[in-house]
Design a protein around this motif. Structure first.
Motif, mmCIF file in Angstrom:
data_model
loop_
_atom_site.group_PDB
_atom_site.id
_atom_site.type_symbol
_atom_site.label_atom_id
_atom_site.label_comp_id
_atom_site.label_asym_id
_atom_site.label_seq_id
_atom_site.Cartn_x
_atom_site.Cartn_y
_atom_site.Cartn_z
ATOM 1 N N VAL A 174 12.077 -52.877 -21.519
ATOM 2 C CA VAL A 174 10.675 -52.596 -21.188
ATOM 3 C C VAL A 174 9.809 -52.972 -22.389
ATOM 4 C CG1 VAL A 174 9.042 -50.803 -20.468
ATOM 5 C CG2 VAL A 174 11.402 -50.763 -19.620
ATOM 6 N N LEU A 175 10.293 -52.657 -23.580
ATOM 7 C CA LEU A 175 9.645 -53.098 -24.827
ATOM 8 C C LEU A 175 10.655 -53.921 -25.620
ATOM 9 C CD1 LEU A 175 7.841 -49.879 -26.166
ATOM 10 C CD2 LEU A 175 6.821 -51.777 -24.919
ATOM 11 N N ASN A 176 10.317 -55.162 -25.951
ATOM 12 C CA ASN A 176 11.198 -55.975 -26.802
ATOM 13 C C ASN A 176 11.020 -55.605 -28.270
ATOM 14 O OD1 ASN A 176 12.547 -57.623 -24.927
ATOM 15 N ND2 ASN A 176 10.673 -58.786 -24.619
ATOM 16 N N ALA A 177 9.834 -55.063 -28.581
ATOM 17 C CA ALA A 177 9.537 -54.664 -29.962
ATOM 18 C C ALA A 177 8.903 -53.283 -29.931
ATOM 19 C CB ALA A 177 8.615 -55.683 -30.618
ATOM 20 N N LEU A 178 9.222 -52.493 -30.934
ATOM 21 C CA LEU A 178 8.758 -51.111 -30.998
ATOM 22 C C LEU A 178 7.583 -51.001 -31.969
ATOM 23 C CD1 LEU A 178 9.593 -48.272 -29.944
ATOM 24 C CD2 LEU A 178 10.928 -48.021 -32.043
ATOM 25 N N PRO A 179 6.407 -50.538 -31.500
ATOM 26 C CA PRO A 179 5.265 -50.379 -32.405
ATOM 27 C C PRO A 179 5.494 -49.185 -33.344
ATOM 28 C CG PRO A 179 4.555 -50.507 -30.099
ATOM 29 C CD PRO A 179 6.033 -50.267 -30.107
ATOM 30 N N VAL A 180 5.425 -49.442 -34.636
ATOM 31 C CA VAL A 180 5.650 -48.393 -35.630
ATOM 32 C C VAL A 180 4.649 -48.521 -36.769
ATOM 33 C CG1 VAL A 180 8.132 -48.247 -35.163
ATOM 34 C CG2 VAL A 180 7.314 -49.771 -36.975
ATOM 35 N N GLU A 181 4.604 -47.464 -37.571
ATOM 36 C CA GLU A 181 3.820 -47.496 -38.803
ATOM 37 C C GLU A 181 4.809 -47.348 -39.949
ATOM 38 O OE1 GLU A 181 -0.389 -45.703 -39.435
ATOM 39 O OE2 GLU A 181 1.045 -44.213 -40.186
ATOM 40 N N ALA A 182 4.659 -48.227 -40.942
ATOM 41 C CA ALA A 182 5.586 -48.192 -42.076
ATOM 42 C C ALA A 182 4.842 -48.595 -43.339
ATOM 43 C CB ALA A 182 6.755 -49.143 -41.833
ATOM 44 N N GLU A 183 5.445 -48.280 -44.479
ATOM 45 C CA GLU A 183 4.857 -48.673 -45.764
ATOM 46 C C GLU A 183 4.969 -50.191 -45.884
ATOM 47 O OE1 GLU A 183 4.297 -49.745 -49.549
ATOM 48 O OE2 GLU A 183 6.397 -49.142 -49.395
ATOM 49 N N ALA A 184 3.889 -50.825 -46.323
ATOM 50 C CA ALA A 184 3.784 -52.288 -46.299
ATOM 51 C C ALA A 184 4.938 -53.002 -46.986
ATOM 52 C CB ALA A 184 2.453 -52.723 -46.919
ATOM 53 N N THR A 185 5.494 -52.402 -48.022
ATOM 54 C CA THR A 185 6.584 -53.074 -48.737
ATOM 55 C C THR A 185 7.963 -52.613 -48.250
ATOM 56 O OG1 THR A 185 6.432 -51.445 -50.508
ATOM 57 C CG2 THR A 185 5.224 -53.502 -50.820
ATOM 58 N N HIS A 186 7.998 -51.766 -47.211
ATOM 59 C CA HIS A 186 9.279 -51.288 -46.669
ATOM 60 C C HIS A 186 9.279 -51.338 -45.143
ATOM 61 C CE1 HIS A 186 9.376 -49.512 -50.740
ATOM 62 N NE2 HIS A 186 10.657 -49.795 -50.654
ATOM 63 N N ILE A 187 8.853 -52.462 -44.581
ATOM 64 C CA ILE A 187 8.847 -52.608 -43.131
ATOM 65 C C ILE A 187 10.280 -52.918 -42.664
ATOM 66 C CG2 ILE A 187 7.974 -53.973 -41.193
ATOM 67 C CD1 ILE A 187 5.489 -54.572 -42.950
ATOM 68 N N PRO A 188 10.820 -52.108 -41.736
ATOM 69 C CA PRO A 188 12.176 -52.394 -41.261
ATOM 70 C C PRO A 188 12.209 -53.727 -40.512
ATOM 71 C CG PRO A 188 11.312 -50.341 -40.307
ATOM 72 C CD PRO A 188 10.219 -50.953 -41.087
ATOM 73 N N GLU A 189 13.325 -54.453 -40.640
ATOM 74 C CA GLU A 189 13.427 -55.744 -39.946
ATOM 75 C C GLU A 189 13.664 -55.560 -38.466
ATOM 76 O OE1 GLU A 189 15.964 -58.616 -41.751
ATOM 77 O OE2 GLU A 189 15.097 -58.289 -43.740
ATOM 78 N N SER A 190 14.362 -54.473 -38.072
ATOM 79 C CA SER A 190 14.635 -54.210 -36.658
ATOM 80 C C SER A 190 15.212 -52.805 -36.531
ATOM 81 C CB SER A 190 15.637 -55.233 -36.102
ATOM 82 O OG SER A 190 16.879 -55.117 -36.771
ATOM 83 N N VAL A 191 15.384 -52.362 -35.272
ATOM 84 C CA VAL A 191 16.121 -51.121 -34.994
ATOM 85 C C VAL A 191 17.229 -51.457 -34.000
ATOM 86 C CG1 VAL A 191 14.305 -49.449 -35.468
ATOM 87 C CG2 VAL A 191 14.439 -50.482 -33.202
ATOM 88 N N THR A 192 18.344 -50.750 -34.090
ATOM 89 C CA THR A 192 19.477 -50.987 -33.190
ATOM 90 C C THR A 192 19.718 -49.733 -32.357
ATOM 91 O OG1 THR A 192 20.462 -52.522 -34.761
ATOM 92 C CG2 THR A 192 21.906 -51.640 -33.065
#
Length: 198
Positions: free
Chosen positions: A122-140
């Motif tokens: 339903v969502l290919n990408a998950l909208p999140v808020e993260a610290e600019a220098t620690h953005i996760p590459e993906s979630v599994t």
């Protein structure tokens, strides 16, 4: 997340003709904006930018005209629809420690329950808020043993430390559907019956 250093130059020429000239030199026109400052129009090296953009939400350390160093993340990338080369990029200015809203890809692991079920993203990408220098590459997400009617909600996904959801907790991210046998539309069946009776 690692930073990618790219040297950029400010540009003063605008319009389609100027953009074509820039692209002929294997460079890409772009705009840097954010933090209430005036947009800065840039020319970026095409190959370096293309390599950097292979990583979603890449953090780019911009060396602008050899004078100022800025951190940015890509916000909008325009590519040629046929050849795939970069046509334009919008970059958002960020600062260390600043929270930014991005979308991170959702990957799955494991196997659905036996029975020919279908997994719908339903969502290919998950909208999140993260610290600019620690953005996760993906979630599994594990889909092990899920069957028709099961779903994975945003709140079910384990996020890295310092990352928070920017969608409702009960937003459906993945759902499992029963595989459906193809059926002829009702109108076609009726027409076939009439033809058989005639």
């Amino acid at each position: 997340m690692s930073e990618v250093k790219i040297s950029a130059a400010t540009r003063t020429e605008f319009g389609k003709g100027a953009a074509r000239r820039i692209r002929r030199e294997d460079k890409v026109p772009g705009v840097l904006y954010g933090h209430g400052s005036d947009p800065v129009h840039l020319t970026l090296p095409g190959h370096d930018l293309l390599m950097a953009l292979r990583t979603l939400n890449v953090l780019i350390a911009l060396d602008i005209d050899g004078k100022s160093n800025e951190l940015a993340i890509p916000k909008s990338v325009q590519r040629d629809p046929l050849k795939g080369f970069l046509e334009h990029v919008d970059l958002q200015l960020v600062k260390r420690g600043e929270q930014v809203t991005v979308e991170i890809p959702v990957h799955t692991e494991g196997e659905l329950a036996p029975g020919g079920f279908l997994l719908e993203h339903v969502l290919n990408a998950l909208p999140v808020e993260a610290e600019a220098t620690h953005i996760p590459e993906s979630v599994t997400v594990s889909i092990e043993g899920l069957a028709a009617g099961d779903s994975v909600l945003a709140k079910d996904i384990k996020l890295p430390k310092g990352t928070t959801l920017t969608v409702e907790d009960d937003t459906v991210v993945l759902q499992v559907l029963a595989a459906q046998a193809e059926e002829a539309p009702e109108g076609e069946e009726a027409a076939e019956e009439e033809a058989a009776e005639a």
